[in-house]
Design an enzyme around this catalytic site. Structure first.
Site, PDB file in Angstrom:
ATOM      1  N   HIS A 158       5.774  74.328  49.619  1.00 55.60           N
ATOM      2  CA  HIS A 158       6.111  74.529  51.030  1.00 55.60           C
ATOM      3  C   HIS A 158       5.470  73.495  51.937  1.00 55.60           C
ATOM      4  CE1 HIS A 158       6.844  78.987  49.803  1.00 55.60           C
ATOM      5  NE2 HIS A 158       7.882  78.217  49.534  1.00 55.60           N
ATOM      6  N   CYS A 229       8.553  56.499  66.736  1.00 53.72           N
ATOM      7  CA  CYS A 229       9.799  56.542  67.500  1.00 53.72           C
ATOM      8  C   CYS A 229       9.696  55.655  68.737  1.00 53.72           C
ATOM      9  CB  CYS A 229      10.126  57.985  67.900  1.00 53.72           C
ATOM     10  SG  CYS A 229      10.792  58.950  66.541  1.00 53.72           S
ATOM     11  N   GLY A 300      -1.446  94.519  43.085  1.00 55.86           N
ATOM     12  CA  GLY A 300      -0.428  95.098  43.967  1.00 55.86           C
ATOM     13  C   GLY A 300       0.973  94.727  43.524  1.00 55.86           C
TER      14      GLY A 300
HETATM   15 ZN   LIG Z   1       9.145  59.518  64.989  1.00 54.58          ZN
END
Ligand SMILES: [Zn+2]
Length: 352
Positions: A158, A229, A300
């Site tokens: 993940h 960016c 559990g």
């Molecule tokens: Zn970026």
């Protein structure tokens, strides 16, 4: 689109209340796990249960239900929405994550992480797949291996809390992004410095999100622009931690890698997880379809309960894993200082 939080089927949870779980003595569990691991190369699949001894709170309690009934996970679509609503969502998210990173950064691997790392380093077990984003398997294995070697042995199914990704794919270390957040928000940087000075512990969730008081305003929190960016002539502050949120899919590359780990091993050792998320559950199913033995260690109910072919031991990992590693590696560790050090390492910290 309808989104739901992964859960254990209600039938298993209601049966769990009535079931009579056979108890297993730690000595017997150690012996059974050691003989399972010694009989072939095992792939390992872990979840939140292995990090509980490091003070990382598990999402679910022993009854398999969410421990915090008010727990509201953050959904991917909310976090990346390109709109004023998405922007305010990110302000709220990143302020809480900014504060929540303090305890995350201080968390240390416990003896279970080190035992598994020692077993991997010694070649007794093969690759490890973890659902945890806390980086603790990495931290333990780093005692013996380089970062690239660790990445090759541990798949974070993940993702990782220690990386931040912009929507156009630029990736930054979380610690660097933490600096940018602090620089852009001097008032909150001062607040965090004060927390650090007094040693106060904010309450965090396993993904580093922190609970702040209702009265806190998020409106003036600045989420920095992505410099990658900026350099490409685009202003973009849609940044997210590089781990998988509810409602987000795992990349095909990671999915394929996780399957190949199971395929290349001849058995599967599952510990500290309820495999409530499908990405983990399907790996267990895949191992069973390939007729590989599966040993399951968890306290559990789990989503795998009652599935033929799964041997389950109901015992906390922290009670047995160091003894398992000792029994398999004790002799070798006499002449191997790194191994010996790993078998003695690990910090146990109660959850706050
Ligand atoms: Zn970026």
């Amino acid at each position: 689109m309808r989104l739901s939080v992964p859960n254990i089927p209600p039938s298993i949870l209601s049966n769990a209340a009535l079931r009579n779980v056979p108890s297993v003595l730690p000595s017997e569990a150690v012996q059974r796990i050691a003989s399972f691991l010694a009989s072939g190369t095992a792939a390992v699949l872990t979840g939140a249960g292995v990090s509980v001894d490091s003070g990382v709170k598990a999402y679910r309690g022993k009854d398999g239900r969410y421990m915090n009934p008010d727990y509201k996970p953050i959904f991917y679509q909310e976090l990346i929405e390109d709109s004023p609503r998405g922007h305010s969502f990110r302000q709220r998210y990143w302020l809480r994550a900014y504060i929540g990173f303090l305890p995350v950064r201080r968390t240390l691997p416990n003896p279970t992480h080190f035992s598994l790392a020692a077993l991997q380093h010694a070649g007794v077990v093969g690759s490890l797949i973890t659902q945890n984003v806390d980086g603790l398997h990495h931290a333990a294995l780093r005692h013996a291996l380089s970062e690239a070697e660790v990445d090759a042995r541990v798949l974070q199914l993940h993702g990782s809390i220690f990386k931040v990704r912009c929507q156009h794919g630029h990736i930054y270390p979380r610690a660097v992004f933490q600096e940018w957040l602090g620089r852009a928000n001097p008032r909150w940087r001062a607040f965090l410095a004060e927390l650090e000075r007094t040693g106060a512990q904010p309450k965090t969730n396993p993904d580093g999100d922190v609970a702040l008081e209702e009265s806190v305003s998020y409106d003036d929190f600045v989420v920095p622009h992505c410099p990658g960016c900026d350099a490409e002539g685009r202003r973009n502050s849609i940044m997210k931690p590089d781990f998988v949120f509810f409602g987000e899919s795992i990349s095909q590359k990671v999915k394929d890698h996780s399957y190949s780990i199971v395929e290349n091993a001849d058995r599967l050792f599952v510990l500290g997880t309820t495999v409530a998320t499908y990405s983990a559950f399907r790996l267990l199913k895949h191992a069973l379809e390939l007729r590989k033995p599966v040993l399951y260690l968890n306290v559990g109910p789990t989503r795998a309960d009652g599935i033929p072919g799964v041997q389950k031991l109901e015992i906390p990992t922290g009670e047995v894993m160091q003894d398992v590693a000792d029994s398999l590696l004790g002799t070798r560790a006499r002449n191997d200082l790194v191994l010996r050090d790993m078998l003695r390492s690990g910090v146990v910290k109660p959850s706050t």
